[in-house]
Design an enzyme around this catalytic site. Structure first.
Site, PDB file in Angstrom:
ATOM      1  N   LYS A   1       0.748  -1.241   0.039  1.00 17.91           N
ATOM      2  CA  LYS A   1      -0.076  -0.173   0.151  1.00 17.91           C
ATOM      3  C   LYS A   1       1.005   1.331   0.047  1.00 17.91           C
ATOM      4  CE  LYS A   1      -4.433   1.104   0.121  1.00 17.91           C
ATOM      5  NZ  LYS A   1      -5.487   0.215  -0.373  1.00 17.91           N
TER       6      LYS A   1
ATOM      7  N   ASP B   1      -7.088   4.345  -4.621  1.00 20.46           N
ATOM      8  CA  ASP B   1      -7.552   4.344  -3.496  1.00 20.46           C
ATOM      9  C   ASP B   1      -8.377   5.527  -3.272  1.00 20.46           C
ATOM     10  OD1 ASP B   1      -7.728   2.146  -0.925  1.00 20.46           O
ATOM     11  OD2 ASP B   1      -7.601   4.228  -0.229  1.00 20.46           O
TER      12      ASP B   1
END
Ligand code: NDP
Ligand code: 2IT
Length: 445
Positions: free
Chosen positions: A125, A165
């Site tokens: 991430k 995201d």
């Protein structure tokens, strides 16, 4: 003390300033006592201590010049959390609340989510504390280019593959990939997913997280003999995940009556006009209150937290973490909620999850229910490797199949470790076991 508790104490002490990360670890570890008891090889391999320590964390400076000619400095992050089953894979979040603890919790969740898809993707991430709100197109381009100038040395189609995201959609992915291609001088488009269709994106990827969430919720209800059609739904958020979940919910015969953004929420008893919300939020980039201009009978309430006071059969938190706490969970149950589907990552606090499970609410946990996005990212990577495009129907059919199989694996894992029909435990166990076995088989790293 059990190995699970001992490891958790060590992890808490080491990461004391990162409450979101500790929350995510506690949630997973809570399901693992019976697994660790049955598998002494995991204890011997210190698997919990290893799995909670990222393989690599990169923090970098992102300088960029705003429209006034002033230099701005943001912080960039990429965490390559676990590569045991495939290249690191996971999105980039651009939001002012981003710090290492947020990226770590997201990266940790991503490990198990990606494993649940059954596809060869490890957990990663990244992101930045950059706030895209109110920025001009040129400022977004300059920021993305500076961010990629540093990130590009750490990623690649076989090493680490970012995607979107919060705050990162197709527009930002385009600017990021354009810069990567310019620096590398090669068309390695498997390096990032969520691309535009014209340069290697996959059909259905934009819709995949929201559609996948609804396929999962539909399967969960169906398995328990409950119809989704005719149910009333409340969705928090109005971004990528929320709007595509709403679109699919309507297609499946349910009625979405409320949606939100960070300024407040709209209630439309006639059923929310999803196209209008999507245009407002994701094309015009305006506030959700503007919905009332064309929908005068709808209501707007300031503040995003109040949305859970609206009675509904199914609650779909699709905005951000810790949206539903114990108090809101109690309110939802009081108002007769049947099911909760986590579209966002960690949208329910651990206390809220425990409460829902105690009350027999069907709970579709994030790492299973929102895995359709990353699964379709992996399908995009496959198409890029093959240099082929698959049809909308082909990708959608694969996505549906993956969501149903994640549900089945979670059901089986929970049952075999004595949890009954508990998808929270099932998803944690099924995801964990795949990664833990891969780690044990690969030695001591
Ligand atoms: P977007 O940026 O497209 O949308 C985020 C939405 O949440 C916006 O409507 C935003 O409102 C709202 N929001 C409300 N409060 C907050 C807050 N405190 N912080 C951030 N956003 C807030 O993001 P996505 O739809 O892509 O992501 C939503 C959630 O789903 C996140 O938890 C993400 O991690 C998760 N997710 C996303 C996937 C994907 O493929 N995109 C895949 C799996 C999970 P406003 O416009 O006012 O900021
Ligand atoms: O949280 C997530 O799964 C995402 N933001 C999507 C990640 C991806 O690589 O598609």
């Amino acid at each position: 003390m059990s190995y699970v508790k001992e490891a958790l104490e060590r992890i808490k002490a080491r990461n004391a300033s990162e409450p979101e990360f500790i929350q995510a670890v506690e949630e997973v570890f809570k399901s693992l006592e019976p697994v660790i008891e049955k598998h002494p090889e995991y204890v011997k391999a210190k698997i919990l201590d290893r799995i909670a320590e990222p393989e690599r964390q990169i923090i970098f400076r992102v300088p960029w010049v705003d429209d006034k000619g002033e230099l701005q400095i943001n912080r960039g992050f990429r965490i390559q959390f676990n590569g045991a089953i495939g290249p690191y894979k996971g999105g980039l979040r651009f939001h002012p609340s981003v710090y290492i603890g947020i990226i770590k919790f997201l990266g940790f969740e991503q490990i198990f989510k990606n494993a649940l898809t059954g596809l060869p993707i490890g957990g990663g991430k990244g992101g930045s504390d950059f706030d895209p709100k109110g920025k001009s197109e040129d400022e977004i381009i300059r920021f993305c280019e500076s961010f990629m100038l540093e990130l590009q040395r750490h990623i690649g189609p076989d090493t680490d593959v970012p995607a979107g995201d919060i705050g990162v959609g197709a527009r930002e992915i385009g600017y990021l990939y354009g810069q990567y291609r310019r620096i590398r001088g090669a068309f390695e488009n498997g390096v990032i997913t969520g691309k535009g269709i014209v340069y290697g994106g996959s059909l259905i990827r934009p819709e995949a997280t929201g559609y996948g969430l609804m396929y999962f919720v539909h399967e969960m209800l169906n398995y328990n003999g409950v119809e989704l059609a005719g149910k009333t739904i409340v969705i928090s958020g109005s971004g990528n995940v929320a709007t595509h979940a709403a679109e699919k919910a309507h297609e499946l015969g349910a009625k979405v009556v409320a949606m939100s953004d960070s300024s407040g929420y709209i209630y439309d008893a006639n059923g929310v006009d999803v196209d209008a919300v999507s245009r407002l939020k994701n094309v015009e980039r305006k506030r959700i209150s503007e919905y009332l201009k064309d929908h005068p009978t709808a209501e707007f309430t300031e503040g995003w937290q109040g949305i859970w006071s609206i009675p509904c059969d199914v609650a779909l938190p699709c905005a951000t973490q810790n949206d539903i706490d114990l108090e809101k969970a109690k309110l939802l149950v009081l108002n007769g909620v049947l099911a909760v589907g986590e579209g966002a990552n960690m949208p329910c606090t651990n206390e809220a999850i425990t409460y829902f499970l105690e009350k027999g609410i069907y709970l579709a946990p994030a790492k299973a229910a929102n895995a359709g996005g990353v699964a379709t990212s992996a399908l995009e990577m496959s198409q890029n490797s093959q240099r082929l495009y698959w049809s909308r129907e082909e990708v959608d059919t694969k996505l549906k199949g993956i969501m149903i199989s994640i549900h089945q694996h979670a059901v089986e894992a929970a049952e075999s470790y004595g949890f009954g029909y508990n998808l929270v435990a099932g998803a944690n166990i099924a995801g964990f076991k795949r990664v833990a076995d891969a780690m044990v088989q690969q030695g001591k790293y």
